[in-house]
Write an enzyme that holds these catalytic residues in place. Structure first.
Site, PDB file in Angstrom:
ATOM      1  N   ASP A 196       0.414  -4.781  10.265  1.00 18.28           N
ATOM      2  CA  ASP A 196      -0.024  -4.500   8.892  1.00 18.28           C
ATOM      3  C   ASP A 196      -1.109  -5.508   8.491  1.00 18.28           C
ATOM      4  OD1 ASP A 196       0.162  -3.213   6.412  1.00 18.28           O
ATOM      5  OD2 ASP A 196       1.683  -4.614   5.678  1.00 18.28           O
ATOM      6  N   ASP A 234      -7.934  -4.603   8.669  1.00 18.39           N
ATOM      7  CA  ASP A 234      -8.249  -4.545   7.242  1.00 18.39           C
ATOM      8  C   ASP A 234      -9.565  -5.257   6.970  1.00 18.39           C
ATOM      9  OD1 ASP A 234      -8.463  -4.639   4.546  1.00 18.39           O
ATOM     10  OD2 ASP A 234      -6.507  -5.529   4.165  1.00 18.39           O
ATOM     11  N   GLU A 239      -9.249   0.420   6.543  1.00 19.95           N
ATOM     12  CA  GLU A 239      -9.169   0.545   5.078  1.00 19.95           C
ATOM     13  C   GLU A 239     -10.552   0.521   4.466  1.00 19.95           C
ATOM     14  OE1 GLU A 239      -6.145  -1.737   3.050  1.00 19.95           O
ATOM     15  OE2 GLU A 239      -7.298  -1.799   1.183  1.00 19.95           O
ATOM     16  N   GLY A 273       2.461  -5.780  -4.331  1.00 18.40           N
ATOM     17  CA  GLY A 273       3.319  -6.658  -5.109  1.00 18.40           C
ATOM     18  C   GLY A 273       4.157  -5.926  -6.154  1.00 18.40           C
ATOM     19  N   GLY A 319       0.507  -0.523  -0.975  1.00 14.93           N
ATOM     20  CA  GLY A 319       0.925  -0.956  -2.314  1.00 14.93           C
ATOM     21  C   GLY A 319       1.716   0.114  -3.033  1.00 14.93           C
ATOM     22  N   ALA A 320       2.618   0.772  -2.291  1.00 16.80           N
ATOM     23  CA  ALA A 320       3.254   1.980  -2.829  1.00 16.80           C
ATOM     24  C   ALA A 320       4.719   1.781  -3.217  1.00 16.80           C
ATOM     25  CB  ALA A 320       3.116   3.109  -1.819  1.00 16.80           C
ATOM     26  N   SER A 321       5.150   0.554  -3.342  1.00 15.53           N
ATOM     27  CA  SER A 321       6.542   0.341  -3.767  1.00 15.53           C
ATOM     28  C   SER A 321       6.759   0.892  -5.174  1.00 15.53           C
ATOM     29  CB  SER A 321       6.879  -1.155  -3.743  1.00 15.53           C
ATOM     30  OG  SER A 321       7.260  -1.544  -2.445  1.00 15.53           O
ATOM     31  N   ASP A 359       7.020  -2.563   1.002  1.00 17.80           N
ATOM     32  CA  ASP A 359       7.477  -3.903   1.342  1.00 17.80           C
ATOM     33  C   ASP A 359       8.223  -4.518   0.162  1.00 17.80           C
ATOM     34  OD1 ASP A 359       7.852  -6.470   2.202  1.00 17.80           O
ATOM     35  OD2 ASP A 359       5.762  -6.952   2.533  1.00 17.80           O
TER      36      ASP A 359
HETATM   37  P1  13P Z   1       4.047  -3.032  -1.755  1.00 11.43           P
HETATM   38  O1  13P Z   1       3.749  -4.418  -2.194  1.00 11.43           O
HETATM   39  O2  13P Z   1       3.822  -2.042  -2.861  1.00 11.43           O
HETATM   40  O3  13P Z   1       5.394  -2.866  -1.145  1.00 11.43           O
HETATM   41  O4  13P Z   1       2.980  -2.643  -0.618  1.00 11.43           O
HETATM   42  C1  13P Z   1       3.228  -2.955   0.719  1.00 11.43           C
HETATM   43  C2  13P Z   1       2.041  -2.738   1.581  1.00 11.43           C
HETATM   44  O5  13P Z   1       1.050  -2.133   1.227  1.00 11.43           O
HETATM   45  C3  13P Z   1       2.116  -3.272   2.935  1.00 11.43           C
HETATM   46  O6  13P Z   1       0.913  -3.129   3.619  1.00 11.43           O
HETATM   47  O1  G3H Z   2       0.770  -5.501   2.073  1.00  8.00           O
HETATM   48  C1  G3H Z   2       1.392  -6.199   2.792  1.00  8.00           C
HETATM   49  C2  G3H Z   2       2.705  -6.742   2.712  1.00  8.00           C
HETATM   50  O2  G3H Z   2       3.287  -6.676   1.479  1.00  8.00           O
HETATM   51  C3  G3H Z   2       2.720  -8.037   3.414  1.00  8.00           C
HETATM   52  O3  G3H Z   2       2.949  -9.110   2.620  1.00  8.00           O
HETATM   53  O4  G3H Z   2       1.494 -10.814   3.727  1.00  8.00           O
HETATM   54  O5  G3H Z   2       3.371 -11.473   2.163  1.00  8.00           O
HETATM   55  O6  G3H Z   2       3.882 -10.564   4.448  1.00  8.00           O
HETATM   56  P1  G3H Z   2       2.913 -10.603   3.275  1.00  8.00           P
HETATM   57 ZN    ZN Z   3      -0.797  -3.135   2.293  1.00 17.62          ZN
END
Ligand code: 13P
Ligand code: G3H
Ligand code: ZN
Length: 307
Positions: free
Chosen positions: A81, A103, A133, A178, A209-211, A254
């Site tokens: 990722d 990225d 991206e 986040g 960013g889809a949480s 995430d």
């Molecule tokens: P969230 O912070 O919305 O969970 O996004 C995670 C993400 O995009 C990981 O690449």
């Molecule tokens: O988008 C990415 C994840 O939320 C990764 O977060 O870099 O804090 O592990 P991190």
């Molecule tokens: Zn991401």
């Protein structure tokens, strides 16, 4: 077992998406796998550069390979990722990841094209898929930081895919990383997404960013001594639309797992102040993550029974 490529095509044809769940330890990975076992869902298990550094490459591979043996009835694929450099992506390719994300979204267009193409040329020789991206998501991760969204330009997206030959594209349509995504109501620019889809028919797209930042877990964290007031995510109805009515094949999640994990442990430790056995609360966290993941797969990503 079917390939990641199979599921990418299948998800677009059959109107579902794959959850791309981040993990940073064995417990998270177990929770994700158990959840996918319950809903009989394929999924992507993602390791950020920060998570890679935290676990160390030997642990990443050992934990993942062990999970493959333990949960051998469900398909899940190891993904890098937000790889920020050619070297990091090369490392993941050489370690046997199924796919890597390069990225280059914070770079000028031409530099993003050049870096992505370099990764694609290397990864494709080893049959590894590459996500790129275009556009910028607001938010903070360990190695990526942006203050505001720059939505993906549909025409540029077409040119970018043609020139780089990437396998999938992460688009910026209003999500952000986040726990604090929206102040008021959550909205996504489906109009921009549809324009991208016109330029790139049937091309696999990704939502970062889809949480959805589940409020019951936010409440638990705040109730049991934490401080994540005002946290707000993407409405699950919007994610369902992205999964079923658009070519979004991968939805990155995430923050939600972090909230579920933290809430469960905070509650357990407060209610059981004399407990010092880590297994007690970690087992609870694994089960909560598994429930969260299976519900998400069934109700939002529409991917139950797709293995
Ligand atoms: P969230 O912070 O919305 O969970 O996004 C995670 C993400 O995009 C990981 O690449
Ligand atoms: O988008 C990415 C994840 O939320 C990764 O977060 O870099 O804090 O592990 P991190
Ligand atoms: Zn991401």
């Amino acid at each position: 077992m079917k390939s990641l490529n199979f599921y990418i095509k299948d998800s677009i044809e059959k109107h579902y998406s794959l959850g791309a769940y981040n993990f940073v330890n064995m417990e998270m990975l177990k929770g994700i796998c158990k959840g996918c076992q319950k809903s009989k869902s394929p999924c992507i298990t993602a390791v950020s550069e920060g998570a890679f550094d935290y676990m160390g490459e030997n642990f990443v591979i050992a934990i993942f390979e062990s999970a493959k043996k333990e949960y051998n009835d469900i398909p899940f694929f190891l993904h890098l990722d937000h790889g920020k450099s050619f070297e990091m992506c090369k490392k993941a390719v050489d370690l046997g990841f199924s796919s890597v994300m390069i990225d280059g979204s914070s770079l000028p267009f031409e530099e993003n094209v050049a870096l992505t193409k370099k990764v694609v040329d290397y990864a494709h020789k080893k049959n590894v898929l590459v996500e790129a991206e275009l556009g910028v998501l607001a938010g903070i991760e360990d190695y990526v930081h942006a203050d505001k969204n720059v939505f993906t330009d549909p025409q540029k997206a077409k040119e970018f895919v043609e020139r780089t030959n990437c396998d999938s594209l992460a688009v910026a349509i209003g999500t952000s990383h986040g726990a604090y995504k929206f102040k008021g109501e959550s909205t996504l620019r489906f109009d921009i997404l549809s324009e991208i889809e016109k330029e790139l028919p049937h091309f696999p797209l990704v939502l970062h960013g889809a949480s959805s930042v589940p409020q019951n877990y936010v409440k638990l964290i705040n109730e049991f001594g934490g401080k994540v007031e005002g946290a707000k995510g993407v409405d699950e109805k919007l994610l369902f639309t992205a999964s079923t009515k658009h070519n979004i094949f991968k939805i990155n999640t995430d923050t939600d797992l972090r909230l579920v994990y933290t809430a469960t442990i905070r509650k357990y430790l407060t209610e059981n102040p004399s407990n010092i056995d880590l297994r007690k609360f970690n087992l609870k966290a694994i089960d909560e993550i598994a429930n969260y993941v299976s519900n998400k797969n069934i109700n939002v990503f529409n991917n139950a029974n797709k293995i």
